[in-house]
Design a protein around this motif. Sequence first.
Motif, PDB file in Angstrom:
ATOM      1  N   GLY A 115       0.811  -1.202   0.000  1.00 30.82           N
ATOM      2  CA  GLY A 115       0.000   0.000   0.000  1.00 30.82           C
ATOM      3  C   GLY A 115       0.848   1.257   0.000  1.00 30.82           C
ATOM      4  N   THR A 116       0.200   2.374   0.316  1.00 21.14           N
ATOM      5  CA  THR A 116       0.879   3.663   0.286  1.00 21.14           C
ATOM      6  C   THR A 116       1.533   3.936   1.630  1.00 21.14           C
ATOM      7  N   THR A 117       2.837   4.100   1.604  1.00 25.43           N
ATOM      8  CA  THR A 117       3.618   4.432   2.791  1.00 25.43           C
ATOM      9  C   THR A 117       4.068   5.886   2.676  1.00 25.43           C
ATOM     10  N   ARG A 118       4.856   6.356   3.624  1.00 32.19           N
ATOM     11  CA  ARG A 118       5.338   7.736   3.534  1.00 32.19           C
ATOM     12  C   ARG A 118       6.225   7.941   2.321  1.00 32.19           C
ATOM     13  N   ALA A 119       6.844   6.859   1.805  1.00 32.41           N
ATOM     14  CA  ALA A 119       7.700   6.959   0.621  1.00 32.41           C
ATOM     15  C   ALA A 119       6.898   6.893  -0.676  1.00 32.41           C
ATOM     16  N   GLY A 120       5.680   6.362  -0.616  1.00 30.35           N
ATOM     17  CA  GLY A 120       4.854   6.170  -1.806  1.00 30.35           C
ATOM     18  C   GLY A 120       4.241   4.781  -1.799  1.00 30.35           C
ATOM     19  N   HIS A 121       3.746   4.339  -2.935  1.00 26.16           N
ATOM     20  CA  HIS A 121       3.104   3.025  -3.054  1.00 26.16           C
ATOM     21  C   HIS A 121       4.192   1.953  -3.108  1.00 26.16           C
ATOM     22  N   ARG A 122       4.306   1.175  -2.058  1.00 25.47           N
ATOM     23  CA  ARG A 122       5.379   0.200  -1.902  1.00 25.47           C
ATOM     24  C   ARG A 122       4.902  -1.195  -2.264  1.00 25.47           C
ATOM     25  N   ARG A 123       5.700  -1.875  -3.094  1.00 25.60           N
ATOM     26  CA  ARG A 123       5.469  -3.289  -3.414  1.00 25.60           C
ATOM     27  C   ARG A 123       6.786  -4.031  -3.231  1.00 25.60           C
ATOM     28  N   ILE A 124       6.688  -5.263  -2.735  1.00 21.37           N
ATOM     29  CA  ILE A 124       7.886  -6.080  -2.551  1.00 21.37           C
ATOM     30  C   ILE A 124       7.681  -7.385  -3.303  1.00 21.37           C
ATOM     31  N   VAL A 125       8.683  -7.729  -4.125  1.00 20.95           N
ATOM     32  CA  VAL A 125       8.638  -8.951  -4.916  1.00 20.95           C
ATOM     33  C   VAL A 125       9.812  -9.833  -4.488  1.00 20.95           C
ATOM     34  N   PRO A 126       9.531 -10.978  -3.841  1.00 17.39           N
ATOM     35  CA  PRO A 126      10.616 -11.869  -3.422  1.00 17.39           C
ATOM     36  C   PRO A 126      11.370 -12.451  -4.625  1.00 17.39           C
ATOM     37  N   ILE A 127      12.671 -12.611  -4.461  1.00 16.97           N
ATOM     38  CA  ILE A 127      13.505 -13.293  -5.456  1.00 16.97           C
ATOM     39  C   ILE A 127      13.788 -14.674  -4.888  1.00 16.97           C
TER      40      ILE A 127
END
Length: 155
Positions: A27-39
Motif C-alpha cells: 500500500g501507500t507508505t510515507r515513501a509512496g506506493h510500496r510493493r515487494i517482490v521476493p527473489i
Amino acid sequence: MTAAPPVPGLEPAFEVEAHLGRLEDHGTTRAGHRRIVPITGGHVRGLVDAQILPGGADWQLVRPDGAIEIDTRYSARTAAGEHLYLRTFGVRSGPPEVLQALLRGEPVDPSQYYFRLGVHLETSAPRLAALEHSLFVASAIRDADRVRYTAYRVT
C-alpha cells in the motif's frame, strides 16, 4: 595538452534470470506506493556463473505517474562456493495499459515498455574481485514469474 575524456562503450558482461515469488502490495507508505517482490532463485551466466539464492527481493516504489522504481538486493553462489552480492536500481515505465498487463503476468513485447537498470556487484572472492572495478548497466525484460536482463560493462 587538453585531452577529452574517453567516450564510454558497452561490452556484454553477463545475463541474469531471477525467479520471482508472489508480489506483496504494502500500500501507500510515507515513501509512496510500496510493493515487494521476493527473489526465489535463478542464475547468472557470463563473466561469472552462479546460482541466485532465495531470500532477496525487489523493494519497488510505484510513482504517481505509474513508473516503477526498482531496488533489488540478492545473492548468488558459484559452483566453487564463492558469493556474489548483486544490487540493482532502475526504472520500469510505459503506457498504463502495458504496465497493468505486466502486473497481471501477461506476455508483453519488451519494446512496449522501458526497463533499465544499474547493477552493483560485491564479492569477497579474489577470483571475482575485478568485477568490483567496473560499472554495469542492463536492459531488462519482465515475465510473469521472472526478470531477465543482460548486463553490460561500461568501458
